[in-house]
Design an enzyme around this catalytic site. Structure first.
Site, short mmCIF file in Angstrom:
data_model
loop_
_atom_site.label_atom_id
_atom_site.label_comp_id
_atom_site.label_asym_id
_atom_site.label_seq_id
_atom_site.Cartn_x
_atom_site.Cartn_y
_atom_site.Cartn_z
N LYS A 1 0.84 -1.19 0.00
CA LYS A 1 0.00 0.00 0.00
C LYS A 1 0.89 1.26 0.00
O LYS A 1 2.11 1.17 0.23
CB LYS A 1 -0.94 -0.06 1.21
CG LYS A 1 -1.91 -1.27 1.15
CD LYS A 1 -2.80 -1.35 2.40
CE LYS A 1 -3.76 -2.52 2.32
NZ LYS A 1 -4.63 -2.60 3.54
N TYR B 1 -12.30 -2.79 -3.09
CA TYR B 1 -12.81 -2.86 -1.71
C TYR B 1 -14.33 -2.76 -1.65
O TYR B 1 -14.88 -2.34 -0.64
CB TYR B 1 -12.17 -1.74 -0.87
CG TYR B 1 -10.74 -2.04 -0.44
CD1 TYR B 1 -10.45 -3.15 0.34
CD2 TYR B 1 -9.69 -1.20 -0.80
CE1 TYR B 1 -9.15 -3.43 0.76
CE2 TYR B 1 -8.38 -1.47 -0.39
CZ TYR B 1 -8.12 -2.58 0.39
OH TYR B 1 -6.83 -2.86 0.80
N ASN C 1 -1.75 -0.24 7.32
CA ASN C 1 -1.21 -1.59 7.60
C ASN C 1 -0.37 -2.17 6.46
O ASN C 1 -0.21 -3.38 6.34
CB ASN C 1 -2.32 -2.54 8.08
CG ASN C 1 -3.41 -2.75 7.05
OD1 ASN C 1 -3.31 -2.27 5.92
ND2 ASN C 1 -4.45 -3.47 7.43
N HIS D 1 -1.63 -5.64 1.42
CA HIS D 1 -2.89 -6.37 1.20
C HIS D 1 -2.58 -7.77 0.71
O HIS D 1 -1.62 -7.98 -0.03
CB HIS D 1 -3.73 -5.66 0.12
CG HIS D 1 -4.83 -6.53 -0.43
ND1 HIS D 1 -6.04 -6.66 0.21
CD2 HIS D 1 -4.88 -7.36 -1.51
CE1 HIS D 1 -6.81 -7.52 -0.48
NE2 HIS D 1 -6.13 -7.95 -1.52
N GLU E 1 -8.91 -10.55 -8.05
CA GLU E 1 -8.10 -9.35 -7.83
C GLU E 1 -6.95 -9.24 -8.84
O GLU E 1 -6.65 -8.14 -9.31
CB GLU E 1 -7.58 -9.33 -6.39
CG GLU E 1 -8.72 -9.14 -5.38
CD GLU E 1 -8.30 -9.37 -3.93
OE1 GLU E 1 -7.12 -9.66 -3.67
OE2 GLU E 1 -9.19 -9.25 -3.04
P1 ADP Z 1 -7.46 -7.41 5.53
O1 ADP Z 1 -6.73 -6.36 4.71
O2 ADP Z 1 -6.62 -7.89 6.69
O3 ADP Z 1 -8.03 -8.53 4.69
P2 ADP Z 1 -10.19 -6.30 5.77
O4 ADP Z 1 -10.57 -7.01 4.50
O5 ADP Z 1 -11.07 -6.45 6.97
O6 ADP Z 1 -8.70 -6.69 6.25
O7 ADP Z 1 -10.08 -4.74 5.49
C1 ADP Z 1 -9.46 -4.28 4.31
C2 ADP Z 1 -8.62 -3.06 4.65
O8 ADP Z 1 -9.49 -2.01 5.07
C3 ADP Z 1 -7.64 -3.24 5.80
O9 ADP Z 1 -6.43 -3.88 5.42
C4 ADP Z 1 -7.42 -1.80 6.21
O10 ADP Z 1 -6.54 -1.13 5.30
C5 ADP Z 1 -8.82 -1.22 6.03
N1 ADP Z 1 -9.57 -1.26 7.29
C6 ADP Z 1 -10.23 -2.31 7.82
N2 ADP Z 1 -10.80 -1.99 8.99
C7 ADP Z 1 -10.50 -0.68 9.20
C8 ADP Z 1 -10.77 0.25 10.24
N3 ADP Z 1 -11.49 -0.10 11.32
N4 ADP Z 1 -10.29 1.50 10.13
C9 ADP Z 1 -9.55 1.86 9.06
N5 ADP Z 1 -9.24 1.04 8.04
C10 ADP Z 1 -9.71 -0.21 8.11
#
Ligand code: ADP
Length: 169
Positions: free
Chosen positions: A29, A69, A132, A135, A146
């Site tokens: 990211k 997303y 974070n 992805h 994807e």
């Molecule tokens: P992952 O990336 O671990 O599969 P998710 O699919 O639940 O997690 O969420 C996709 C992305 O959305 C996360 O990696 C993060 O960048 C963002 N995200 C998820 N939950 C939150 C939150 N509570 N606040 C801000 N960003 C979030």
């Protein structure tokens, strides 16, 4: 010569399990790119033993981020997430291997970096869910979806790694 033939035989033995070979879409990211973590993150997947099939630095347009997303579109953090993903270049990757989808999720660690285990990418390199750094697809079907979304035809490479016989018996 014999050694080479044996190596090829092991490669083709690896291919017997072709039905369980998956692809995962892994993306560094914008925060990972800005923080200079590109090499570190790619290195973890390389060292694990997966095969890199596609790689590019890419400025993601808003509509692509929204499509990627789309399952999160009703979440309160969705607008911020789209802003974040489009805020600078990302590194798009297609990684292939047996079990790569679940394994990549383990290498990446929990969504919230403060809960991610040390040793994982997020556990070692990040502190907040909204930043974070990486992805990874959450299922083989989403891996396919994807990769098709982020890569154009001709952007993936068909190639064999000389390491395969040293990774798969
Ligand atoms: P992952 O990336 O671990 O599969 P998710 O699919 O639940 O997690 O969420 C996709 C992305 O959305 C996360 O990696 C993060 O960048 C963002 N995200 C998820 N939950 C939150 C939150 N509570 N606040 C801000 N960003 C979030």
């Amino acid at each position: 010569r014999g050694g080479r033939a044996a190596a090829r035989a092991r490669v083709s033995a690896g291919r017997i399990v072709a039905s369980s070979v998956e692809q995962s879409y892994i993306m560094i990211k914008p925060d990972g790119v800005q923080r200079g973590l590109v090499g570190e993150i790619i290195s973890r997947f390389e060292k694990k033993g997966f095969l890199l099939k596609g790689l590019k630095l890419f400025q993601c347009p808003k509509d692509l981020a929204q499509e990627h997303y789309k399952d999160l579109k009703d979440k309160p953090f969705f607008p911020g997430l789209i802003e974040y993903i489009t805020s600078g270049p990302v590194v798009c990757m297609a990684w292939e291997g047996v079990g790569v989808v679940a394994s990549a999720r383990k290498l990446i660690g929990a969504t919230n970096p403060l809960q991610a285990e040390p040793g994982t990418i997020r556990g070692d390199l990040a502190v907040q869910t909204g930043r974070n750094v990486v992805h990874g697809s959450d299922s083989p079907d989403n891996g396919k979806r994807e990769i098709a979304l982020w890569f154009k035809e001709g952007e993936l490479c068909e190639w064999e790694s000389v390491l395969t016989p040293w990774l798969i018996e």
